[in-house]
Design a protein around this motif. Structure first.
Motif, short mmCIF file in Angstrom:
data_model
loop_
_atom_site.label_atom_id
_atom_site.label_comp_id
_atom_site.label_asym_id
_atom_site.label_seq_id
_atom_site.Cartn_x
_atom_site.Cartn_y
_atom_site.Cartn_z
N PHE A 113 0.83 -1.34 -0.21
CA PHE A 113 0.43 0.30 0.39
C PHE A 113 1.26 1.36 -0.07
CE2 PHE A 113 -3.14 2.38 2.16
CZ PHE A 113 -4.09 2.39 1.89
N HIS A 120 -2.36 6.50 8.40
CA HIS A 120 -3.38 6.22 7.60
C HIS A 120 -3.11 4.10 7.61
CE1 HIS A 120 -5.01 9.30 4.31
NE2 HIS A 120 -4.60 9.81 5.38
N PRO A 123 -4.88 2.24 10.32
CA PRO A 123 -6.66 1.57 9.70
C PRO A 123 -7.06 0.78 8.50
CG PRO A 123 -6.05 4.38 10.09
CD PRO A 123 -4.95 3.33 10.34
N VAL A 124 -5.97 1.32 7.26
CA VAL A 124 -6.16 -0.08 6.66
C VAL A 124 -6.00 -0.78 6.90
CG1 VAL A 124 -5.41 -0.24 3.99
CG2 VAL A 124 -5.87 2.35 4.35
N ALA A 125 -4.91 -1.34 7.72
CA ALA A 125 -4.94 -2.65 8.29
C ALA A 125 -5.62 -3.23 8.86
CB ALA A 125 -3.30 -2.95 9.26
N GLY A 127 -8.85 -2.91 8.42
CA GLY A 127 -9.89 -2.93 7.68
C GLY A 127 -9.95 -4.71 6.47
N THR A 128 -8.25 -4.71 6.62
CA THR A 128 -7.75 -5.94 6.30
C THR A 128 -7.73 -7.35 7.12
OG1 THR A 128 -6.25 -3.96 4.66
CG2 THR A 128 -5.54 -7.03 4.96
N ALA A 131 -11.46 -7.90 6.71
CA ALA A 131 -11.94 -8.88 5.56
C ALA A 131 -10.90 -10.32 5.66
CB ALA A 131 -11.26 -7.89 4.05
N LYS A 135 -13.24 -13.42 6.11
CA LYS A 135 -12.68 -14.98 5.36
C LYS A 135 -12.07 -15.80 6.03
CE LYS A 135 -11.72 -12.04 1.51
NZ LYS A 135 -10.06 -12.05 0.61
N GLU A 157 -8.04 6.50 16.90
CA GLU A 157 -9.55 5.63 16.36
C GLU A 157 -9.98 4.69 16.27
OE1 GLU A 157 -11.70 10.06 13.86
OE2 GLU A 157 -11.55 7.61 12.88
N GLN B 64 -12.00 9.00 9.64
CA GLN B 64 -10.78 9.42 9.46
C GLN B 64 -10.67 8.12 9.18
OE1 GLN B 64 -7.80 12.04 10.57
NE2 GLN B 64 -9.48 12.59 11.92
N ASN B 65 -11.71 6.97 10.25
CA ASN B 65 -11.03 5.40 10.81
C ASN B 65 -11.73 4.72 9.74
OD1 ASN B 65 -10.06 3.89 12.41
ND2 ASN B 65 -10.91 3.83 13.27
N THR B 68 -10.55 4.57 5.88
CA THR B 68 -9.09 3.89 6.16
C THR B 68 -9.29 2.87 5.91
OG1 THR B 68 -8.85 5.21 7.61
CG2 THR B 68 -7.16 5.42 5.47
N ILE B 69 -10.03 2.35 6.91
CA ILE B 69 -10.57 0.91 7.47
C ILE B 69 -11.61 -0.06 6.14
CG2 ILE B 69 -12.50 -1.30 9.03
CD1 ILE B 69 -11.96 0.59 11.19
N VAL B 71 -10.95 1.55 2.89
CA VAL B 71 -9.31 0.98 2.34
C VAL B 71 -9.45 0.00 2.48
CG1 VAL B 71 -7.53 1.32 1.28
CG2 VAL B 71 -9.15 3.59 1.59
N GLY B 72 -8.85 -0.97 3.89
CA GLY B 72 -8.51 -2.41 3.64
C GLY B 72 -9.64 -2.73 3.59
N LEU B 73 -10.55 -3.00 3.56
CA LEU B 73 -11.81 -4.10 3.17
C LEU B 73 -11.25 -4.38 2.19
CD1 LEU B 73 -14.68 -2.90 5.52
CD2 LEU B 73 -13.69 -5.62 5.87
N LEU B 75 -9.25 -3.60 -0.21
CA LEU B 75 -8.17 -4.42 -0.63
C LEU B 75 -8.00 -5.63 -0.37
CD1 LEU B 75 -5.20 -2.44 1.15
CD2 LEU B 75 -6.09 -2.12 -1.39
N SER B 76 -8.99 -6.12 0.34
CA SER B 76 -9.34 -7.88 0.22
C SER B 76 -10.58 -8.14 -0.86
CB SER B 76 -9.56 -8.21 1.68
OG SER B 76 -8.15 -7.90 2.56
N ASP B 95 -8.21 14.35 3.58
CA ASP B 95 -6.95 13.07 3.50
C ASP B 95 -7.18 12.24 3.09
OD1 ASP B 95 -3.88 13.60 3.69
OD2 ASP B 95 -3.98 12.78 5.89
N GLN B 96 -8.04 10.84 3.82
CA GLN B 96 -8.31 9.25 3.48
C GLN B 96 -8.27 9.42 2.26
OE1 GLN B 96 -8.40 11.20 7.00
NE2 GLN B 96 -7.47 10.03 8.25
N ILE B 99 -5.75 10.55 0.15
CA ILE B 99 -4.48 9.35 -0.18
C ILE B 99 -4.64 7.83 -0.31
CG2 ILE B 99 -2.40 8.04 0.96
CD1 ILE B 99 -1.72 11.71 1.37
N SER B 100 -5.49 7.65 0.45
CA SER B 100 -5.30 5.90 0.90
C SER B 100 -6.76 5.83 0.07
CB SER B 100 -5.77 5.76 2.61
OG SER B 100 -5.20 5.60 2.92
N TYR B 103 -5.45 7.93 -4.38
CA TYR B 103 -4.15 7.34 -4.43
C TYR B 103 -3.81 6.22 -5.16
CZ TYR B 103 1.32 7.53 -5.06
OH TYR B 103 2.45 7.26 -6.00
N ASN B 104 -5.02 5.38 -4.40
CA ASN B 104 -4.40 3.83 -3.86
C ASN B 104 -5.61 2.87 -4.88
OD1 ASN B 104 -1.91 2.33 -2.08
ND2 ASN B 104 -2.62 4.61 -1.51
#
Lengths: 273, 340
Positions: A113, A120, A123-125, A127-128, A131, A135, A157, B64-65, B68-69, B71-73, B75-76, B95-96, B99-100, B103-104
């Motif tokens: 990523f 950033h 929280p992206v992690a 969400g991953t 998921a 699964k 957060e 914000q959370n 970005t969460i 985004v993580g979901l 990605l999978s 910002d989220q 970029i997240s 951009y991604n």
């Protein structure tokens, strides 16, 4: 111990030499911030992460997120050493049009990523990891973040949310090098007592010397063995600029890149190891 | 192309279209998941929450959370929808999103509810009037502003079926419903809702109905033939339909429940100036914040009715004939021809 400390030391040293070349040639910044991550990444990529250099997007892979995207040189060097891409690519670091930009980019094989704005990746992690739970996957999610980055509210957060979702497949390392862009972390925004804060948020917490391979490894094993439905975090006490004596614990090397004299001195020091 | 005249069929909030669209998507694809930031009963993600509780995540009041969460979901392999008020779902997480999400190129969908001044008595802090200008500047973003309930539902379903970031802007109050299940909708395609050749009115959201009313009055009172275009997708903009409107009608008036600066009208102007410069008039919020009031009163007070569109058309038409009168700022909503 299942692993060979000498081998890890050698790996870390090669990574530092690669980084030195990249930073010297490109005259870019954030050397100190990247140097403090080397042992953590060395343990992760040699002992912890299930990753597949020949098939970086394999569904079974552990997901690793570098939140401190400015510390990308260490991850690029690690990925090259592990064979995710040809080492010659490292020489293009920071060049016009190079895949290797000076904030981590997911265009690079093995990079999960793109980051650059702080706060950033956690929280992206998260969400991953959610998921992954949905699964019922075996793969795990890892994040490496900085201590200065903890000023960002978005991280808190996420610290609040991860235990709420019982994400015991999420593991975070805080590279606690105690210096951020403009000064010491304690002067810019006091974080301590950090362990107490994270425990209170409901995380499993380990605090270790972030340059000691065995301690880092043991901390991960301890977190893996908790089985209490909580996410895990390692506060890794590190030294900014670690490995090059005149860069250690100095603010200067957050932004500065070495001149020829400094480059040769650093190279000589690393070559002695 | 023969266009059936559109009739008023009643009124319903666009948020109902969003909420029902999500349930329809959830039925057709098990990867669709929804994230809530507390106010699910307001933006009507509660419909999905009740139907598919195991695919709904409560993130708390943390935009914000949530972004970005999501985004993580994504990605999978999940198709996450996050929804809150536009005042927070387009700005608190800017910002989220930049970029997240963008951009991604994460496959994240954001529903911005309670948008515009028609959120009403909640007042200026909750009346988001600026998000179009921000969102349309983000690379990889698709931005949709549906004109009524049916279109909101279709837009939500279409957003879930496409890959890539999407923002859907919808409102709280009941607004005129005039399209049907059969009215065509396609992301990226503007629809001509009324044929005309003297002037083109390009509108989005609830202003589309007002544009149709204005066109009717122009015909009746002046014999002016006004084309009405529903520009539901603001990004990517339908360059062809906008350019043809400029070329064939020679003058354009835009109408939106949003700031004039940087809004849908600006997006139209970029296309028009580049391809076929013609006089334009912008109906929208003239560089000010909203205020508390009932939705209809606010629309009257801030100049978002068919009357402003009508007067704007007459003013713009004068310039079509090169009758230059005075320098006018983009936000100037005083009209020489104030007939109604």
């Amino acid at each position: 111990m299942t692993f060979n400390i000498d081998k890890l030391k050698q790996f870390a040293n090669t990574v530092r030499l690669d980084m030195l070349d990249m930073i010297y040639k490109s005259q870019t910044s954030h050397f100190g911030s990247a140097l403090s991550t080397v042992e953590i990444l060395t343990v992760l990529y040699n002992e912890i992460l299930q990753v597949f250099p020949q098939n970086p997007k394999s569904e079974n892979r552990d997901r690793f997120f570098l939140s401190k995207g400015h510390a990308c040189t260490s991850l690029y060097a690690v990925l090259a050493e592990k064979g995710f891409f040809d080492k010659t690519l490292l020489q293009t670091y920071g060049d016009d049009g190079s895949l290797l930009m000076s904030h981590i980019s997911s265009f690079v094989p093995g990079v999960e990523f793109s980051t650059g704005s702080l706060g950033h990746a956690l929280p992206v992690a998260l969400g991953t990891a959610m998921a992954g739970k949905k699964k019922k996957s075996d793969w795990r999610v890892f994040v490496l973040m900085s201590d200065g980055e903890l000023d960002e509210g978005s991280n808190w957060e996420a610290f609040l949310a991860a235990p709420n979702f019982k994400l015991d497949n999420l593991f975070v390392v805080i590279d606690c090098n105690k210096i951020q862009a403009m000064g010491e972390t304690k002067d810019i925004m006091q974080l301590e007592p950090l362990t107490d804060k994270l425990l209170a948020f409901g995380w499993n917490v380990e605090r270790v010397d972030g340059h000691d391979f065995e301690s880092i490894h043991n901390a991960f094993q301890s977190l893996f063995n908790k089985n209490n439905a909580r996410p895990g975090i390692i506060i890794a006490d590190t030294v900014k600029g670690k490995g090059i004596s005149f860069m250690e614990n100095t603010l200067l090397w957050h932004y500065k890149s070495p001149n020829q004299e400094q480059y040769l001195a650093a190279q000589a020091e690393l070559n002695q190891i | 192309m023969k266009i059936e005249p559109l009739k008023l069929l009643g009124s319903k909030p666009t948020r109902h279209g969003f909420g029902e669209g999500l349930v329809a998507l959830g039925e057709e694809n098990e990867n669709v998941v929804v994230l809530g930031a507390d106010i699910t009963g307001s933006v009507l993600t509660s419909f999905f929450q009740n139907r598919f509780p195991e695919r709904f995540f409560s993130i708390g009041i943390a935009e914000q959370n949530a972004t970005t969460i999501a985004v993580g979901l994504a990605l999978s392999g999940k198709i996450p929808f996050f929804s809150s008020y536009s005042a927070f779902a387009a700005f608190r997480n800017a910002d989220q999103m930049r970029i997240s999400v963008c951009y991604n190129e994460a496959n994240v969908k954001i529903g911005g509810g309670h948008s515009g001044i028609t959120v009403g008595p909640d007042g200026a802090t909750h009346q988001s009037l600026e998000e179009i200008s921000f969102l349309r500047s983000l690379p990889n973003m698709t931005l949709i502003v549906p004109c009524d309930y049916h279109e909101a539902k279709k837009a939500t379903i279409a957003a879930g079926r496409m890959t890539g970031p999407v923002y859907i802007r919808f409102g709280r109050s009941a607004v005129p419903m005039f399209t049907t299940e059969e009215t065509p909708f396609e992301i990226g395609k503007a629809q001509i809702f009324r044929e005309g050749s003297d002037i083109a009115i390009i509108a989005c959201g609830l202003m589309v109905w007002q544009a149709l009313l204005a066109a009717e009055e122009l015909e009746k009172r002046k014999g002016i033939s006004a084309r009405v275009i529903n520009l539901a997708t603001i990004k990517p903009i339908d360059v062809e339909t906008v350019t043809l409107a400029a070329r064939q009608c020679g003058v354009i008036v835009t109408a939106e429940e949003h700031q004039i600066f940087g809004g849908m009208g600006s997006a139209v102007a970029e296309v028009v100036v580049k391809n076929c410069p013609v006089p334009m008039e912008f109906i929208g919020i003239p560089d000010r914040f909203g205020e508390s009031g009932e939705p209809d009163e606010l629309l009257e007070k801030l100049g978002l009715t068919w009357r402003e569109i009508y007067n704007g058309c007459l003013t713009a038409l004068k310039r079509k004939k090169s009758e230059f009168s005075s320098f006018r700022r983009p936000t100037d909503l005083t009209f020489e021809n104030k007939e109604v």
